[in-house]
Design a protein around this motif. Sequence first.
Motif, PDB file in Angstrom:
ATOM      1  N   GLU A  70       0.830  -1.203   0.000  1.00  0.00           N
ATOM      2  CA  GLU A  70       0.000   0.000   0.000  1.00  0.00           C
ATOM      3  C   GLU A  70       0.874   1.268   0.000  1.00  0.00           C
ATOM      4  O   GLU A  70       0.559   2.258  -0.660  1.00  0.00           O
ATOM      5  N   GLN A  77       1.949   2.387  -3.479  1.00  0.00           N
ATOM      6  CA  GLN A  77       0.884   2.557  -4.465  1.00  0.00           C
ATOM      7  C   GLN A  77       1.147   3.645  -5.505  1.00  0.00           C
ATOM      8  O   GLN A  77       0.580   3.606  -6.593  1.00  0.00           O
ATOM      9  N   THR A  78       1.997   4.606  -5.205  1.00  0.00           N
ATOM     10  CA  THR A  78       2.307   5.653  -6.182  1.00  0.00           C
ATOM     11  C   THR A  78       3.654   5.417  -6.845  1.00  0.00           C
ATOM     12  O   THR A  78       4.168   6.302  -7.541  1.00  0.00           O
ATOM     13  N   GLN A  79       4.234   4.246  -6.657  1.00  0.00           N
ATOM     14  CA  GLN A  79       5.581   3.973  -7.154  1.00  0.00           C
ATOM     15  C   GLN A  79       5.615   2.997  -8.327  1.00  0.00           C
ATOM     16  O   GLN A  79       6.581   2.275  -8.527  1.00  0.00           O
ATOM     17  N   TRP A  80       4.546   2.968  -9.100  1.00  0.00           N
ATOM     18  CA  TRP A  80       4.517   2.117 -10.286  1.00  0.00           C
ATOM     19  C   TRP A  80       5.349   2.763 -11.385  1.00  0.00           C
ATOM     20  O   TRP A  80       5.300   3.970 -11.586  1.00  0.00           O
ATOM     21  N   ARG A  81       6.093   1.954 -12.091  1.00  0.00           N
ATOM     22  CA  ARG A  81       6.886   2.430 -13.215  1.00  0.00           C
ATOM     23  C   ARG A  81       6.169   2.034 -14.500  1.00  0.00           C
ATOM     24  O   ARG A  81       5.595   0.947 -14.594  1.00  0.00           O
ATOM     25  N   VAL A  94       2.142  -0.059 -17.780  1.00  0.00           N
ATOM     26  CA  VAL A  94       2.738  -0.297 -16.463  1.00  0.00           C
ATOM     27  C   VAL A  94       3.699  -1.478 -16.539  1.00  0.00           C
ATOM     28  O   VAL A  94       3.387  -2.513 -17.120  1.00  0.00           O
ATOM     29  N   LEU A 133       6.647  -2.248  -9.960  1.00  0.00           N
ATOM     30  CA  LEU A 133       6.981  -1.337  -8.869  1.00  0.00           C
ATOM     31  C   LEU A 133       8.456  -0.957  -8.883  1.00  0.00           C
ATOM     32  O   LEU A 133       9.296  -1.714  -9.365  1.00  0.00           O
ATOM     33  N   ASP A 134       8.756   0.184  -8.305  1.00  0.00           N
ATOM     34  CA  ASP A 134      10.132   0.652  -8.147  1.00  0.00           C
ATOM     35  C   ASP A 134      10.686   0.015  -6.877  1.00  0.00           C
ATOM     36  O   ASP A 134      10.314   0.386  -5.770  1.00  0.00           O
ATOM     37  N   GLU A 193      11.517   1.969   1.957  1.00  0.00           N
ATOM     38  CA  GLU A 193      10.397   1.753   2.881  1.00  0.00           C
ATOM     39  C   GLU A 193      10.779   0.752   3.976  1.00  0.00           C
ATOM     40  O   GLU A 193      10.441   0.940   5.145  1.00  0.00           O
ATOM     41  N   GLU A 241       2.191  -7.577  -6.506  1.00  0.00           N
ATOM     42  CA  GLU A 241       2.502  -6.829  -7.722  1.00  0.00           C
ATOM     43  C   GLU A 241       2.068  -7.629  -8.951  1.00  0.00           C
ATOM     44  O   GLU A 241       1.434  -7.083  -9.871  1.00  0.00           O
TER      45      GLU A 241
END
Length: 85
Positions: free
Chosen positions: A26, A29-33, A39, A42-43, A50, A72
């Motif tokens: 969660e 959630q804003t770290q999609w490449r 898409v 994830l990064d 994190e 993912e």
Amino acid sequence: MPASQYADMFCVEVWPENAPAWNLFEALQTQWRAGSGGVIGLDYGVLAEELRVREIPPADHEQLRADVRVMEAAALQEIYAETEK
């Protein structure tokens, strides 16, 4: 539709043993490449950060990374299923 209504549409229960992995996923959630084809994933540099910021013991990192990869993959499957319709 207001964000609050949208969020309420997708409430799910998370078992306690899955909560650490879900919380990490969660947080990303804003770290999609994305590339020109859409898409990609994830990064994982952000995932490492994190883990560090949350002070998660290194002994737990491997399992949490694997758990996030499962989520993912499921998310990517859903993303691309929607585009194929």
